[in-house]
Write a protein that holds these residues in place. Sequence first.
Motif, PDB file in Angstrom:
ATOM      1  N   GLU A  36       0.825  -1.205   0.000  1.00  0.00           N
ATOM      2  CA  GLU A  36       0.000   0.000   0.000  1.00  0.00           C
ATOM      3  C   GLU A  36       0.866   1.264   0.000  1.00  0.00           C
ATOM      4  OE1 GLU A  36      -3.908  -1.765   2.331  1.00  0.00           O
ATOM      5  OE2 GLU A  36      -2.177  -1.057   3.489  1.00  0.00           O
ATOM      6  N   ASP A  63     -10.989   2.232  -0.951  1.00  0.00           N
ATOM      7  CA  ASP A  63     -10.976   1.048  -0.081  1.00  0.00           C
ATOM      8  C   ASP A  63      -9.955   1.203   1.044  1.00  0.00           C
ATOM      9  OD1 ASP A  63     -12.930  -0.063  -1.712  1.00  0.00           O
ATOM     10  OD2 ASP A  63     -11.546  -1.442  -2.732  1.00  0.00           O
ATOM     11  N   MET A  64      -8.774   1.730   0.692  1.00  0.00           N
ATOM     12  CA  MET A  64      -7.738   1.933   1.701  1.00  0.00           C
ATOM     13  C   MET A  64      -8.187   2.982   2.726  1.00  0.00           C
ATOM     14  SD  MET A  64      -4.267   1.831  -0.599  1.00  0.00           S
ATOM     15  CE  MET A  64      -3.260   2.447   0.748  1.00  0.00           C
ATOM     16  N   GLU A  65      -8.818   4.026   2.256  1.00  0.00           N
ATOM     17  CA  GLU A  65      -9.270   5.077   3.158  1.00  0.00           C
ATOM     18  C   GLU A  65     -10.314   4.511   4.126  1.00  0.00           C
ATOM     19  OE1 GLU A  65     -10.310   9.727   2.826  1.00  0.00           O
ATOM     20  OE2 GLU A  65     -11.303   8.423   1.378  1.00  0.00           O
ATOM     21  N   GLU A  66     -11.200   3.705   3.602  1.00  0.00           N
ATOM     22  CA  GLU A  66     -12.215   3.067   4.454  1.00  0.00           C
ATOM     23  C   GLU A  66     -11.573   2.145   5.479  1.00  0.00           C
ATOM     24  OE1 GLU A  66     -15.818   0.202   3.327  1.00  0.00           O
ATOM     25  OE2 GLU A  66     -15.789   2.083   2.168  1.00  0.00           O
ATOM     26  N   LYS A  67     -10.565   1.425   5.042  1.00  0.00           N
ATOM     27  CA  LYS A  67      -9.846   0.481   5.915  1.00  0.00           C
ATOM     28  C   LYS A  67      -9.127   1.203   7.046  1.00  0.00           C
ATOM     29  CE  LYS A  67      -6.149  -2.988   5.570  1.00  0.00           C
ATOM     30  NZ  LYS A  67      -5.243  -3.667   4.612  1.00  0.00           N
ATOM     31  N   TYR A  68      -8.518   2.340   6.747  1.00  0.00           N
ATOM     32  CA  TYR A  68      -7.679   3.042   7.718  1.00  0.00           C
ATOM     33  C   TYR A  68      -8.340   4.254   8.377  1.00  0.00           C
ATOM     34  CZ  TYR A  68      -4.020   0.012   6.002  1.00  0.00           C
ATOM     35  OH  TYR A  68      -3.289  -1.090   5.666  1.00  0.00           O
TER      36      TYR A  68
END
Length: 69
Positions: A36, A63-68
């Motif tokens: 990432e 997706d990464m923003e949602e994850k983190y």
Amino acid sequence: MTMDEREKCTMARSASDDATTAQRLDEMEDDVTTWEAEFLASIRTQLAQGRVLSEKQGQILDDMEEKYA
């Protein structure tokens, strides 16, 4: 809408979103995996060169923003 019209809309939208995208990248940078982090570095380079993110890149970023978040 023709392909040219879609590209122009995407380019206009992406230019206004660059600052927002850069801020999103900054906020995630410390918590990500190696892959990432490399992806985020690639996105930064692409934006710095004035290039537009693909739909897939945008989705991965979301997706990464949602994850983190």
